[in-house]
Design a protein around this motif. Structure first.
Motif, PDB file in Angstrom:
ATOM      1  N   MET A  58      -8.270 -34.145  44.327  1.00 53.37           N
ATOM      2  CA  MET A  58      -7.351 -33.043  44.070  1.00 53.37           C
ATOM      3  C   MET A  58      -7.617 -32.578  42.639  1.00 53.37           C
ATOM      4  O   MET A  58      -8.036 -33.356  41.781  1.00 53.37           O
ATOM      5  CB  MET A  58      -5.904 -33.494  44.203  1.00 53.37           C
ATOM      6  CG  MET A  58      -5.434 -33.578  45.641  1.00 53.37           C
ATOM      7  SD  MET A  58      -5.369 -31.931  46.424  1.00 53.37           S
ATOM      8  CE  MET A  58      -3.807 -31.310  45.785  1.00 53.37           C
ATOM      9  N   LEU A  60      -6.238 -29.602  39.401  1.00 51.91           N
ATOM     10  CA  LEU A  60      -5.202 -28.691  38.906  1.00 51.91           C
ATOM     11  C   LEU A  60      -3.829 -29.105  39.440  1.00 51.91           C
ATOM     12  O   LEU A  60      -3.085 -28.296  39.968  1.00 51.91           O
ATOM     13  CB  LEU A  60      -5.567 -27.243  39.271  1.00 51.91           C
ATOM     14  CG  LEU A  60      -6.998 -26.836  38.865  1.00 51.91           C
ATOM     15  CD1 LEU A  60      -7.317 -25.433  39.326  1.00 51.91           C
ATOM     16  CD2 LEU A  60      -7.195 -26.954  37.357  1.00 51.91           C
ATOM     17  N   LYS A  65      -3.673 -29.460  32.998  1.00 53.23           N
ATOM     18  CA  LYS A  65      -4.911 -28.920  33.579  1.00 53.23           C
ATOM     19  C   LYS A  65      -4.752 -27.450  33.933  1.00 53.23           C
ATOM     20  O   LYS A  65      -5.654 -26.652  33.727  1.00 53.23           O
ATOM     21  CB  LYS A  65      -5.291 -29.710  34.836  1.00 53.23           C
ATOM     22  CG  LYS A  65      -5.900 -31.048  34.584  1.00 53.23           C
ATOM     23  CD  LYS A  65      -7.314 -31.011  34.010  1.00 53.23           C
ATOM     24  CE  LYS A  65      -8.265 -30.116  34.768  1.00 53.23           C
ATOM     25  NZ  LYS A  65      -9.662 -30.321  34.309  1.00 53.23           N
ATOM     26  N   MET A  69      -7.128 -24.510  32.322  1.00 49.78           N
ATOM     27  CA  MET A  69      -8.069 -23.736  33.129  1.00 49.78           C
ATOM     28  C   MET A  69      -7.543 -22.346  33.482  1.00 49.78           C
ATOM     29  O   MET A  69      -8.288 -21.509  33.989  1.00 49.78           O
ATOM     30  CB  MET A  69      -8.416 -24.485  34.427  1.00 49.78           C
ATOM     31  CG  MET A  69      -8.922 -25.912  34.216  1.00 49.78           C
ATOM     32  SD  MET A  69      -9.982 -26.166  32.775  1.00 49.78           S
ATOM     33  CE  MET A  69     -11.352 -25.088  33.136  1.00 49.78           C
ATOM     34  N   GLU A 102     -12.230 -36.523  32.169  1.00 49.67           N
ATOM     35  CA  GLU A 102     -10.771 -36.638  32.295  1.00 49.67           C
ATOM     36  C   GLU A 102     -10.408 -37.913  33.059  1.00 49.67           C
ATOM     37  O   GLU A 102     -11.223 -38.428  33.830  1.00 49.67           O
ATOM     38  CB  GLU A 102     -10.224 -35.406  33.031  1.00 49.67           C
ATOM     39  CG  GLU A 102     -10.787 -35.241  34.431  1.00 49.67           C
ATOM     40  CD  GLU A 102     -10.380 -33.936  35.106  1.00 49.67           C
ATOM     41  OE1 GLU A 102      -9.972 -32.983  34.409  1.00 49.67           O
ATOM     42  OE2 GLU A 102     -10.459 -33.881  36.338  1.00 49.67           O
ATOM     43  N   GLU A 104      -8.347 -40.220  35.812  1.00 48.53           N
ATOM     44  CA  GLU A 104      -7.842 -40.011  37.166  1.00 48.53           C
ATOM     45  C   GLU A 104      -7.093 -41.252  37.647  1.00 48.53           C
ATOM     46  O   GLU A 104      -7.490 -42.380  37.343  1.00 48.53           O
ATOM     47  CB  GLU A 104      -9.004 -39.760  38.140  1.00 48.53           C
ATOM     48  CG  GLU A 104      -9.733 -38.446  37.929  1.00 48.53           C
ATOM     49  CD  GLU A 104      -9.009 -37.259  38.577  1.00 48.53           C
ATOM     50  OE1 GLU A 104      -8.074 -37.469  39.386  1.00 48.53           O
ATOM     51  OE2 GLU A 104      -9.407 -36.113  38.270  1.00 48.53           O
ATOM     52  N   GLU A 134     -13.349 -38.780  35.746  1.00 52.97           N
ATOM     53  CA  GLU A 134     -14.095 -37.730  36.426  1.00 52.97           C
ATOM     54  C   GLU A 134     -14.834 -36.880  35.395  1.00 52.97           C
ATOM     55  O   GLU A 134     -14.252 -36.461  34.393  1.00 52.97           O
ATOM     56  CB  GLU A 134     -13.169 -36.833  37.266  1.00 52.97           C
ATOM     57  CG  GLU A 134     -14.027 -35.808  38.003  1.00 52.97           C
ATOM     58  CD  GLU A 134     -13.292 -34.877  38.935  1.00 52.97           C
ATOM     59  OE1 GLU A 134     -12.073 -34.706  38.793  1.00 52.97           O
ATOM     60  OE2 GLU A 134     -13.979 -34.299  39.789  1.00 52.97           O
ATOM     61  N   LEU A 136     -16.604 -33.371  34.859  1.00 53.96           N
ATOM     62  CA  LEU A 136     -16.645 -32.015  35.413  1.00 53.96           C
ATOM     63  C   LEU A 136     -17.796 -31.267  34.760  1.00 53.96           C
ATOM     64  O   LEU A 136     -18.104 -31.501  33.585  1.00 53.96           O
ATOM     65  CB  LEU A 136     -15.328 -31.294  35.117  1.00 53.96           C
ATOM     66  CG  LEU A 136     -14.072 -32.013  35.602  1.00 53.96           C
ATOM     67  CD1 LEU A 136     -12.830 -31.382  34.981  1.00 53.96           C
ATOM     68  CD2 LEU A 136     -13.993 -31.971  37.112  1.00 53.96           C
ATOM     69  N   PHE A 143     -16.647 -22.602  31.801  1.00 55.70           N
ATOM     70  CA  PHE A 143     -15.629 -22.990  32.792  1.00 55.70           C
ATOM     71  C   PHE A 143     -14.683 -21.812  33.076  1.00 55.70           C
ATOM     72  O   PHE A 143     -13.509 -22.003  33.338  1.00 55.70           O
ATOM     73  CB  PHE A 143     -14.797 -24.183  32.308  1.00 55.70           C
ATOM     74  CG  PHE A 143     -15.463 -25.536  32.471  1.00 55.70           C
ATOM     75  CD1 PHE A 143     -16.578 -25.879  31.726  1.00 55.70           C
ATOM     76  CD2 PHE A 143     -14.960 -26.489  33.346  1.00 55.70           C
ATOM     77  CE1 PHE A 143     -17.184 -27.129  31.855  1.00 55.70           C
ATOM     78  CE2 PHE A 143     -15.550 -27.747  33.478  1.00 55.70           C
ATOM     79  CZ  PHE A 143     -16.665 -28.066  32.727  1.00 55.70           C
ATOM     80  N   TYR A 145     -13.426 -19.129  35.461  1.00 57.36           N
ATOM     81  CA  TYR A 145     -13.473 -18.835  36.893  1.00 57.36           C
ATOM     82  C   TYR A 145     -12.080 -18.471  37.383  1.00 57.36           C
ATOM     83  O   TYR A 145     -11.101 -18.661  36.670  1.00 57.36           O
ATOM     84  CB  TYR A 145     -14.004 -20.042  37.661  1.00 57.36           C
ATOM     85  CG  TYR A 145     -13.319 -21.365  37.302  1.00 57.36           C
ATOM     86  CD1 TYR A 145     -11.961 -21.575  37.527  1.00 57.36           C
ATOM     87  CD2 TYR A 145     -14.033 -22.410  36.715  1.00 57.36           C
ATOM     88  CE1 TYR A 145     -11.334 -22.770  37.203  1.00 57.36           C
ATOM     89  CE2 TYR A 145     -13.421 -23.613  36.389  1.00 57.36           C
ATOM     90  CZ  TYR A 145     -12.072 -23.778  36.642  1.00 57.36           C
ATOM     91  OH  TYR A 145     -11.451 -24.949  36.316  1.00 57.36           O
ATOM     92  N   VAL A 150     -13.642 -21.443  41.690  1.00 55.19           N
ATOM     93  CA  VAL A 150     -13.660 -22.890  41.375  1.00 55.19           C
ATOM     94  C   VAL A 150     -13.628 -23.712  42.665  1.00 55.19           C
ATOM     95  O   VAL A 150     -14.232 -24.782  42.751  1.00 55.19           O
ATOM     96  CB  VAL A 150     -12.535 -23.296  40.387  1.00 55.19           C
ATOM     97  CG1 VAL A 150     -11.157 -23.113  40.954  1.00 55.19           C
ATOM     98  CG2 VAL A 150     -12.744 -24.737  39.926  1.00 55.19           C
ATOM     99  N   SER A 156     -15.446 -27.934  40.333  1.00 52.89           N
ATOM    100  CA  SER A 156     -16.217 -28.298  39.130  1.00 52.89           C
ATOM    101  C   SER A 156     -16.752 -29.726  39.145  1.00 52.89           C
ATOM    102  O   SER A 156     -17.230 -30.227  38.121  1.00 52.89           O
ATOM    103  CB  SER A 156     -15.394 -28.104  37.836  1.00 52.89           C
ATOM    104  OG  SER A 156     -14.814 -26.832  37.764  1.00 52.89           O
ATOM    105  N   GLY A 227      -6.042 -36.072  40.626  1.00 50.14           N
ATOM    106  CA  GLY A 227      -6.062 -34.980  39.629  1.00 50.14           C
ATOM    107  C   GLY A 227      -5.653 -35.503  38.271  1.00 50.14           C
ATOM    108  O   GLY A 227      -4.802 -36.388  38.149  1.00 50.14           O
ATOM    109  N   ALA A 228      -6.266 -34.944  37.231  1.00 53.25           N
ATOM    110  CA  ALA A 228      -6.029 -35.454  35.884  1.00 53.25           C
ATOM    111  C   ALA A 228      -4.616 -35.137  35.403  1.00 53.25           C
ATOM    112  O   ALA A 228      -4.115 -34.031  35.591  1.00 53.25           O
ATOM    113  CB  ALA A 228      -7.056 -34.867  34.925  1.00 53.25           C
TER     114      ALA A 228
END
Ligand code: OOG
Ligand code: MG
Length: 274
Positions: A58, A60, A65, A69, A102, A104, A134, A136, A143, A145, A150, A156, A227-228
């Motif tokens: 997962m 975002l 995050k 982004m 990042e 996780e 992770e 990216l 980055f 997008y 994305v 990523s 996800g982070a």
């Protein structure tokens, strides 16, 4: 969008990964459905080369995050065995373009999880948890997008490291665990697992629910990155990075410094010398 165009987008992104090149986002990629179809097609290309799906991610799922982004919708991606590195591994800068790293929180499912579901039900399917890192490496410049781009770029994703040991989920309160990202021994990002959609199990439920809309389920044994909780930071040559999560331990990875052998092979000779 027709399937020929979707395949072409997937092929361009796949080529960018393999050539370590950046490409412009696809202006005609606007529907999320097409974006996930392009992601699927990209994973299809990896599978055709013999790679195997080992995890889903997962992305975002924390405010940190989303703000970093500029995209405020959780997304998912797929991790293959070709994207894995061992805990403590040394990676090579030449394998990446502009890597970020990042922390996780990672789950392993004890049984199949099918959406629609709730966080509480999703949590009951979690057998064990561990800490991960992770890396990216967006295929887009800086980055930059939008949501469909994305997604097509497999969120990523570039590389995943799982650290420490799998800790049995039963009896583990995953809702407020301290998360620290250390670079060269200094804590650079600090958060709580609560930053992940209030509880990482909500991220897992969201994944199951997104997949259910595409008539898919999560099979027993699958590994899921939730996800982070923090923003990602640049991962530079020579950096030693460690993600620590309370109760789960730590995951470590290092980026090799500039290799002297490579420097010798590719001398940067000033133009005036030639
Ligand atoms: C998207 C990847 C998001 C996460 O944990 O939030 C992600 C990006 O940062 O470019 O993996
Ligand atoms: Mg991530």
């Amino acid at each position: 969008m027709d399937s020929t165009r979707i395949q072409a987008i997937a092929a361009a992104l796949d080529e960018a990964v393999r050539q370590h090149q950046l490409i412009p986002p696809f202006a005609d990629l606007q529907r999320l459905e097409d974006a996930y179809a392009a992601q699927d097609a990209g994973i299809g290309l990896r599978r055709a080369r013999g790679e195997r799906v080992v995890a889903k991610k997962m992305g975002l799922t924390s405010r940190a995050k989303m703000v970093q982004m500029g995209v405020y919708t959780p997304i998912y991606g797929v991790i293959t065995d070709g994207m894995r590195a061992d805990d403590g591994a040394t990676l090579q800068p030449g394998d990446f373009v502009h890597p970020r790293i990042e922390p996780e929180i990672v789950f392993r499912l004890g049984r199949e999880l099918a959406g629609p579901t709730t966080a509480a039900d999703a949590l009951r399917c979690v057998e064990a948890a561990c800490v991960g890192l992770e890396i990216l490496d967006s295929r887009y410049q800086d980055f930059k997008y939008d949501l469909p781009n994305v997604v097509a770029d497999n969120a990523s994703g570039a590389c995943v490291v799982l650290g420490g040991e799998w800790i049995e989920a039963r009896g583990l309160d995953l809702g407020n665990l301290g998360v620290v990202l250390e670079v060269n021994g200094r804590p650079v990002e600090i958060a709580s697992s609560a930053a992940i959609l209030d509880h990482p199990a909500r991220s897992l439920a969201e994944l199951a629910n997104m997949l259910a809309r595409r008539e898919r389920t999560l099979s027993a044994g699958l590994v899921i990155l939730t996800g982070a909780a923090t923003q990602a930071v640049p991962f530079r040559p020579g950096d030693r990075v460690c993600a620590r999560v309370e109760r789960l331990g730590c995951a470590r990875v290092r980026m090799a410094g500039v290799d002297s052998a490579v420097v010798e092979l590719q001398p940067r000779i000033p133009a005036t010398w030639r």
